[in-house]
Design an enzyme around this catalytic site. Structure first.
Site, PDB file in Angstrom:
ATOM      1  N   HIS A 197       4.163   1.086   1.976  1.00  0.00           N
ATOM      2  CA  HIS A 197       5.198   0.345   1.348  1.00  0.00           C
ATOM      3  C   HIS A 197       5.940   1.361   0.250  1.00  0.00           C
ATOM      4  CE1 HIS A 197       2.909  -3.240   2.789  1.00  0.00           C
ATOM      5  NE2 HIS A 197       3.874  -3.179   3.497  1.00  0.00           N
ATOM      6  N   HIS A 204       0.736  -1.194   0.100  1.00  0.00           N
ATOM      7  CA  HIS A 204      -0.089  -0.027  -0.076  1.00  0.00           C
ATOM      8  C   HIS A 204       0.807   1.232  -0.059  1.00  0.00           C
ATOM      9  CE1 HIS A 204       1.104   0.073   4.192  1.00  0.00           C
ATOM     10  NE2 HIS A 204       0.488  -1.007   4.406  1.00  0.00           N
ATOM     11  N   LEU A 251      -1.508   3.902   7.582  1.00  0.00           N
ATOM     12  CA  LEU A 251      -1.994   3.115   6.641  1.00  0.00           C
ATOM     13  C   LEU A 251      -1.567   1.553   7.009  1.00  0.00           C
ATOM     14  CD1 LEU A 251      -1.156   4.591   3.156  1.00  0.00           C
ATOM     15  CD2 LEU A 251      -3.245   4.594   4.652  1.00  0.00           C
TER      16      LEU A 251
END
Ligand code: PAF
Length: 297
Positions: free
Chosen positions: A49, A46, A199
């Site tokens: 990363h 996501h 996130l």
């Protein structure tokens, strides 16, 4: 200085340790002195990363991403089988960010039995038997062991880890220091959604209603920071209690831990020293989804 030679969009996929070694040998012989950056992941990539990969790409000549859902860091009853596996989508993200090598082995390539490590790295107890380690015994031994193995296979100059997994970051830093592993650990700040939610691959499991409530976790950490460091100068325990009650009674969070610790040692603090940075760490469940977050103040 970045050493550039590859055609754009060129990416290699390594399934075995020897694939990685031959890639490494050719990079080292063709481009001596080039800097190899490494981003270890379990896939389901996501924006968080992507930020790690971007950080690596801007400072390194070659970037390696590993995609490996590591069985040894999952306890019995944890979500190993359900962990999202999205290799094709992950590969597209890696291509878009100019990653040079994706290492994605089967478990049997890393572990003789396929599921367990026979030799394990045991980080110091005071780092791993608390916070997330309390509800996930064995988790950080699994993380340390696989990260050490990946470092030995990839042999990066720099490795990028998100600050969201604060305890993991400290465990990895300590392992590298204690075992003299020749790699620089680069911490990367947590990436957040517009409303502050950190996130995580697990956010996908939140219902619409839970997703709307989830950002209160970060707001709670910010509130503790303000209560302790701001005008009010509240005692740490009072600030923690206020936020704990608010999150559980008004937000419906089931709090696993809410603690304030020393940034490096993770030693729990009962007072916030004015001259030292502290980290406030939280893990809480919203329904079945376990979320973690932290804030350094
Ligand atoms: O943070 C993760 O995704 C994992 O714990 C890691 C570092 C890739 C080890 O499996």
């Amino acid at each position: 200085m970045k050493i550039s030679s590859k055609l754009s969009g060129e990416i290699r996929i390594a399934r075995s340790k020897s694939d990685v070694r031959s890639w490494y040998d050719s990079v080292r012989s063709e481009f001596p002195g080039s800097v190899i950056g490494f981003v270890p992941t379990m896939g389901a990539l996501h924006k968080g990363h992507e930020t790690l990969i971007e950080s690596a790409s801007t400072r390194c000549d070659r970037v390696v991403v590993s995609i490996f859902v590591n069985p040894t860091q999952f306890g019995p009853g944890e979500d190993l089988d359900k962990y999202p596996r999205t290799f094709e989508a992950d590969l597209e993200i890696c291509k878009r960010h100019g990653v040079d090598l994706v290492f994605s082995p089967e478990p049997a390539e890393l572990y003789q039995t396929g599921t367990e490590a026979l030799t394990v790295i045991e980080p110091p107890r005071e780092l791993i038997e608390r916070l997330c380690g309390l509800s996930r015994p064995g988790h950080f031994c699994g993380v340390a062991t696989v990260v050490a193995k990946l470092f030995n296979i990839v042999r990066p100059d720099k490795a990028y880890f998100g600050e969201k997994d604060f305890q993991q970051l400290q465990v990895v830093k300590r392992m590298v220091r204690d075992l003299d592993i020749p790699v620089e650990i680069v911490p990367v700040p947590t990436v957040r959604d517009h409303d502050g939610l950190a996130l995580s691959s697990r956010n996908a499991y939140l219902s619409e209603e839970q997703r709307a409530i989830a950002p209160r976790l970060q707001a709670g950490l910010v509130r503790i920071g303000e209560l302790v460091r701001g005008q009010e100068k509240l005692a740490l325990s009072e600030a923690i209690d206020l936020v704990r009650v608010d999150l559980s009674e008004n937000g419906g969070f089931n709090i696993d831990y809410l603690e304030v610790c020393d940034c490096d040692t993770l030693e729990p603090l009962v007072e916030a020293p004015a001259d030292r940075k502290i980290v406030i760490l939280i893990a809480a469940k919203l329904g079945a989804v376990r979320l973690i977050d932290n804030l350094v103040v």
